[in-house]
Design an enzyme around this catalytic site. Structure first.
Site, mmCIF file in Angstrom:
data_model
loop_
_atom_site.group_PDB
_atom_site.id
_atom_site.type_symbol
_atom_site.label_atom_id
_atom_site.label_comp_id
_atom_site.label_asym_id
_atom_site.label_seq_id
_atom_site.Cartn_x
_atom_site.Cartn_y
_atom_site.Cartn_z
ATOM 1 N N GLU A 76 0.799 -1.225 0.000
ATOM 2 C CA GLU A 76 0.000 0.000 0.000
ATOM 3 C C GLU A 76 0.836 1.281 0.000
ATOM 4 O OE1 GLU A 76 -4.142 -1.231 2.053
ATOM 5 O OE2 GLU A 76 -2.463 -1.178 3.464
HETATM 6 C C1 ACM Z 1 -2.243 -5.427 4.011
HETATM 7 O O1 ACM Z 1 -3.353 -5.864 4.374
HETATM 8 N N1 ACM Z 1 -2.084 -4.152 3.723
HETATM 9 C C2 ACM Z 1 -1.083 -6.302 3.900
#
Ligand code: ACM
Length: 497
Positions: free
Chosen positions: A299
């Site tokens: 992310e």
């Molecule tokens: C995640 O759930 N961002 C690894």
């Protein structure tokens, strides 16, 4: 004879017609001293009563790594591990076989031959969104090891807090560990605390995998070393999350107490950032006896793809330089320069979307293997049902116990079968999770489904590896979980699809 109910279901089990073995707290246990102590802890709470014979716990090299044999007769019990981990696994099985009846406590006559499907069977605890102290982590180790998990992945840093003392970078815990989501109290592990967790895990045959999540999920670093942090990227997603859950917009230098993701980044090109990673990874590696160091990589939503690739190449090489094998979330597979042999952790859905499967296959092309953590099946922080007060729903939730069970690691990503899979891991993110009771209520019983995905035969391959069998077997564990003080959600409540 009806077969006893076990989770994870063993490779083979034969119920015998002989009378059960009677047992009390003073039973004679012989064999491997660590194993004797581990079983004794389970027998201590039983009432004193004569036992019908002795229990022998031994290691005899021969079978597959982590395997064991168990033989219960009317007058004797023998558990034989191929190694110490196998013997420990056999003791967990024995614990599930203990049953209370009209004649007191007994173990049914049975023969079991059992071996794990995957070498890596993990649980992950996020200690960054909410901090969970050493005692809570130990309690989670007790719980997970009883289901034959052998890895504890600790998510030690995130936007909301830095949770591990780093002696060469003291501002991290001095300035960036005090709070948590919702303005709750934070906390951190001293290096001695962390050593205590590692030792406790080892005594339960679990390996600790530490995660320092970079380059995103690093807002906390801006409180300690602001010169390393980019300004937050306030995307539409961040604004929507703030609108839904509150917590305000992130501001560098101020503690972040909300639940948005993907807005923070370390400065990618600065030599100062590399020096920081070198210092942090060196201390984490030195504190960690296990072979892995997880550097996150998920992310990084505000980071340009070329910058991200450059960063992942550098971070993975720095982990290799510590002597550890890097693990990263699947997004890092997009980077051309990823260090060969890096392990990829897939957190997409059981049916992959958005090229997450392509990114995951690239770890294998680079000589690494894959850990399966499909978010819509075994993210333990998803709600069971819409009405449950704990948990989130973004991973196609609510996630019923049945959905947590009905998938197989080898059919998630084309081209990634048992040979390419290192194992299975069930993460528990803690945005809504404040204490052990919250952990229990979300993890149990779905953690048992993940345990079976990691240990037992493929889903659907045997009559036991079906929802109908699992539902019966997992419900039968509830008296044991009650005895162990686990605040589980009853199986019947976890069922709505
Ligand atoms: C995640 O759930 N961002 C690894």
């Amino acid at each position: 004879m009806a077969a006893p109910h076990l989770v994870p279901t063993p490779t083979s089990m034969t119920a015998l017609p002989d009378a059960a073995f009677r047992i009390g707290s003073g039973a004679e246990i012989t064999g491997d001293p660590a194993a004797v102590a581990a079983l004794q802890r389970h027998l201590d709470p039983l009432p004193a009563a004569p036992s019908s014979g002795s229990i022998d716990l031994s290691v005899q090299a021969g079978g597959p790594a982590g395997s064991y044999r168990l033989a219960v007769g009317t007058a004797s019990v023998a558990v034989t591990g191929a190694d110490a981990a196998g013997l420990f696994a056999g003791i967990q099985t024995l614990t599930q076989l203990l049953a209370e009846g009209p004649d007191g406590w007994t173990i049914p006559a049975v023969r079991i031959d059992d071996a794990p499907r995957f070498a890596y069977r993990g649980v992950m605890l996020d200690v960054a969104r909410h901090f969970h102290g050493v005692d809570t982590v130990k309690a989670y180790i007790d719980r997970a090891s009883s289901l034959k998990f052998n890895v504890l992945h600790l998510h030690l840093s995130d936007d909301q807090g830095w949770r591990l003392e780093i002696l060469s970078r003291p501002e991290l815990t001095a300035r960036a560990a005090a709070t948590a989501v919702g303005g709750d109290a934070g906390g951190f592990y001293t290096q001695d605390d962390y050593r205590e967790i590692v030792a406790y895990a080892a005594a339960h045959h679990m390996t600790v995998v530490p995660e320092i999540d970079v380059p995103g999920h690093t807002h906390a670093v801006s409180l300690a070393y602001p010169e390393l942090s980019e300004q937050p990227v306030l995307s539409e997603h961040v604004q929507e999350t703030v609108a839904q859950f509150g917590g305000g917009l992130p501001e560098n230098g101020s503690a972040y107490e909300g639940m948005a993701v993907g807005f923070s980044s370390l400065k990618i090109h600065d030599e100062e950032t590399s020096a920081f990673l070198r210092d942090v990874f060196a201390e984490v590696a030195a504190l960690t006896p296990g072979p892995y160091l997880h550097f996150g990589g998920d992310e990084a939503l505000g980071t340009d793809p070329a910058d991200f690739a450059e960063f992942v190449a550098r971070a993975s090489a720095l982990v290799v330089a510590t002597g550890k094998t890097p693990i990263a979330w699947h997004e890092a597979g997009a980077a051309d320069g990823l260090a060969p042999g890096t392990i990829g952790q897939y957190w997409g859905f059981v049916s992959p979307t958005d090229g997450m499967d392509d990114k995951t296959r690239r770890f294998v092309a680079g000589g690494g293997r894959v850990i399966l953590s499909p978010a819509d099946a075994i993210y333990l922080d998803m709600k069971f049902d819409a009405a449950s007060p704990l948990g989130l729903t973004w991973a196609n939730g609510p996630t019923s116990l049945r959905r947590a069970y009905e998938w197989d690691p080898a059919t998630v990503i084309d081209g990634i079968g048992d040979a390419e899979i290192l194992g299975v891991e069930a993460p528990l993110w803690t945005e809504t999770v404040r204490d052990l009771a919250d952990i229990d209520a979300l993890a149990f019983p779905r953690i048992a489904a993940a345990a079976e995905a990691g240990w037992s035969a493929p889903f659907g391959a045997t009559p036991e590896r079906t929802w109908e069998s699992f539902r019966t077997r997992v419900a039968a564990l509830e008296p044991l979980w009650t005895r162990l003080g686990i605040s589980f959600t009853p199986v019947a409540e976890g069922e709505p699809a």
